[in-house]
Write an enzyme that holds these catalytic residues in place. Sequence first.
Site, mmCIF file in Angstrom:
data_model
loop_
_atom_site.group_PDB
_atom_site.id
_atom_site.type_symbol
_atom_site.label_atom_id
_atom_site.label_comp_id
_atom_site.label_asym_id
_atom_site.label_seq_id
_atom_site.Cartn_x
_atom_site.Cartn_y
_atom_site.Cartn_z
ATOM 1 N N HIS A 227 -80.619 56.653 71.055
ATOM 2 C CA HIS A 227 -80.296 56.251 69.692
ATOM 3 C C HIS A 227 -81.213 55.086 69.312
ATOM 4 O O HIS A 227 -81.496 54.209 70.130
ATOM 5 C CB HIS A 227 -78.823 55.830 69.639
ATOM 6 C CG HIS A 227 -78.343 55.346 68.306
ATOM 7 N ND1 HIS A 227 -78.647 54.107 67.808
ATOM 8 C CD2 HIS A 227 -77.560 55.947 67.371
ATOM 9 C CE1 HIS A 227 -78.075 53.952 66.627
ATOM 10 N NE2 HIS A 227 -77.414 55.050 66.336
ATOM 11 N N ARG A 270 -81.718 59.382 65.358
ATOM 12 C CA ARG A 270 -81.551 60.313 66.472
ATOM 13 C C ARG A 270 -82.162 61.648 66.069
ATOM 14 O O ARG A 270 -82.425 61.905 64.898
ATOM 15 C CB ARG A 270 -80.065 60.507 66.807
ATOM 16 C CG ARG A 270 -79.385 59.318 67.433
ATOM 17 C CD ARG A 270 -77.921 59.613 67.716
ATOM 18 N NE ARG A 270 -77.125 59.635 66.488
ATOM 19 C CZ ARG A 270 -75.963 60.260 66.368
ATOM 20 N NH1 ARG A 270 -75.481 60.959 67.392
ATOM 21 N NH2 ARG A 270 -75.292 60.224 65.243
ATOM 22 N N LYS A 273 -81.281 64.056 62.788
ATOM 23 C CA LYS A 273 -80.535 63.260 61.819
ATOM 24 C C LYS A 273 -81.414 62.994 60.604
ATOM 25 O O LYS A 273 -82.623 63.223 60.623
ATOM 26 C CB LYS A 273 -80.076 61.943 62.452
ATOM 27 C CG LYS A 273 -79.053 62.125 63.571
ATOM 28 C CD LYS A 273 -77.755 62.705 63.049
ATOM 29 C CE LYS A 273 -76.721 62.827 64.149
ATOM 30 N NZ LYS A 273 -75.453 63.385 63.651
ATOM 31 N N ASP A 276 -83.232 57.131 57.475
ATOM 32 C CA ASP A 276 -82.380 56.002 57.085
ATOM 33 C C ASP A 276 -83.268 54.757 57.059
ATOM 34 O O ASP A 276 -83.967 54.465 58.023
ATOM 35 C CB ASP A 276 -81.234 55.826 58.079
ATOM 36 C CG ASP A 276 -80.224 54.756 57.653
ATOM 37 O OD1 ASP A 276 -80.613 53.823 56.918
ATOM 38 O OD2 ASP A 276 -79.059 54.844 58.051
ATOM 39 N N CYS A 278 -82.747 51.650 57.449
ATOM 40 C CA CYS A 278 -82.573 50.591 58.454
ATOM 41 C C CYS A 278 -83.402 50.842 59.702
ATOM 42 O O CYS A 278 -83.800 49.898 60.394
ATOM 43 C CB CYS A 278 -81.102 50.403 58.807
ATOM 44 S SG CYS A 278 -80.355 51.742 59.753
ATOM 45 N N TYR A 279 -83.711 52.123 59.979
ATOM 46 C CA TYR A 279 -84.528 52.429 61.154
ATOM 47 C C TYR A 279 -85.990 52.089 60.935
ATOM 48 O O TYR A 279 -86.793 52.176 61.879
ATOM 49 C CB TYR A 279 -84.344 53.887 61.569
ATOM 50 C CG TYR A 279 -82.960 54.144 62.094
ATOM 51 C CD1 TYR A 279 -82.562 53.622 63.321
ATOM 52 C CD2 TYR A 279 -82.027 54.847 61.348
ATOM 53 C CE1 TYR A 279 -81.272 53.809 63.790
ATOM 54 C CE2 TYR A 279 -80.737 55.041 61.807
ATOM 55 C CZ TYR A 279 -80.364 54.513 63.033
ATOM 56 O OH TYR A 279 -79.088 54.680 63.491
ATOM 57 N N ASP A 329 -80.451 52.780 52.096
ATOM 58 C CA ASP A 329 -80.603 53.742 53.193
ATOM 59 C C ASP A 329 -81.591 54.837 52.801
ATOM 60 O O ASP A 329 -82.630 55.042 53.423
ATOM 61 C CB ASP A 329 -79.205 54.290 53.496
ATOM 62 C CG ASP A 329 -79.164 55.549 54.340
ATOM 63 O OD1 ASP A 329 -80.208 56.165 54.589
ATOM 64 O OD2 ASP A 329 -78.056 55.949 54.731
ATOM 65 N N ASP A 336 -77.097 47.534 49.775
ATOM 66 C CA ASP A 336 -76.150 46.675 50.476
ATOM 67 C C ASP A 336 -76.941 45.655 51.271
ATOM 68 O O ASP A 336 -78.145 45.811 51.491
ATOM 69 C CB ASP A 336 -75.212 47.488 51.386
ATOM 70 C CG ASP A 336 -75.950 48.242 52.469
ATOM 71 O OD1 ASP A 336 -76.339 47.619 53.471
ATOM 72 O OD2 ASP A 336 -76.169 49.468 52.308
ATOM 73 N N HIS A 339 -78.708 46.942 54.733
ATOM 74 C CA HIS A 339 -79.962 47.671 54.581
ATOM 75 C C HIS A 339 -81.045 46.797 53.957
ATOM 76 O O HIS A 339 -82.226 46.948 54.274
ATOM 77 C CB HIS A 339 -79.738 48.945 53.756
ATOM 78 C CG HIS A 339 -79.119 50.049 54.546
ATOM 79 N ND1 HIS A 339 -77.758 50.264 54.575
ATOM 80 C CD2 HIS A 339 -79.673 50.988 55.357
ATOM 81 C CE1 HIS A 339 -77.499 51.292 55.371
ATOM 82 N NE2 HIS A 339 -78.634 51.747 55.860
#
Length: 398
Positions: A227, A270, A273, A276, A278-279, A329, A336, A339
């Site tokens: 992850h 992952r 998926k 996103d 944040c990654y 995201d 938010d 993020h």
Amino acid sequence: MNKFLSVPRVKTDNESIETTTSENQSQVERKIEKLFESFCSKAQCDPECPVLYKQNHINYIKNHMFTLPENYECLDSSRPWLCYWLCQSLALLNCKLSILEKSNVVSFLSKCQHESGGFCGGPNQMPHLAPTYAAVCALCLIGTEEAYAVINRENLYRFLVSLRLPNGSFRMHKHGECDVRAVYCSATVARLTNIYTDVLFESSAQWVIRCQTYEGGFGGVPGVEAHGGYTFCGFSALLLLKSIHMCDTKSLLRWVANKQMSFEGGFQGRTNKLVDGCYSFWQAAIFPVISELLESENQRPMWSMYDYQALQEYVLICCQDRYSGGLIDKPGKPPDVYHTCYVLSGLSIAQHAVDNSSCVVGKPENVLNKNNPIYNIEETSLQKALQYFSMTEPINYF
């Protein structure tokens, strides 16, 4: 559509097999395709776009610094995290808090410190490693004498000792879960505050390396799926433990490179998926460190395995709320503060991928302050904190 993008974008091929996963992926790609098309039409008139709407983001962050909307009520036990996310975002945007604002944040965090050591998720709650990491990082970002002095280093050391297990792992809190986040948080606050000892982290590296999977990434505990967030924690923990030689960096590099999405340009957390924002940090922060490791071994840096321009394009074109500010995201999601922090952190990493301004996509004014990929603290603030605590008196360990 791709004329003004850094590289051609390739959509996911579902091989004519429709699943819920493939349909969700197609929906995201369709939304992003519209944004890319809109960007390309604007780029014909303005070659310096896309633009990072810095002032809008600063306004968004400051509006959330001391008053939060009701939907943040669920984070009542994570309040030091809110301080950290907001302070880190402002530091990257080179926006300084006033002396009074800094003092107010410090005063609140001091109320979150538990009398037995460590920090709680809020006043009068139980001490926990996650808010301890967040509080220490936030205080380092504020960077005043008042902020540094809040941290009770002796009690913090005792708190870490109380969470340590014989196999070298740590619990997140008393009787709590044990995973790779706990080792990372413990090692980070110990290094930051100069209370690190070999005794405290005996066998920790051996436990962390058991979390690296056959895929190359790291799971939360030994034997589970890799992850992005846990991979960052595991890899960075080994660096802080000075045990990076134990990591299979070749398989890690292969795994994390394949988490960058071929169409979107951002990262997934992952396999199979969705992208996103944040990654942009959790995954991309791995690359500059591996690059330095390769350079130290007289090997060619492998930046070609990570398209830092495509990542910046995903952030700038798809992850900004350009009107109310804040980052997101993916398209369709609201901004938010979580993020906002990690998207900006990842954008900074990508902008400083090499030591010249050619890394920065769009206007030169888009550039953020440099971010440290191991601590996730703005670099100037980090160095100031490390220097301060390096000159502190040794603590009485027991």
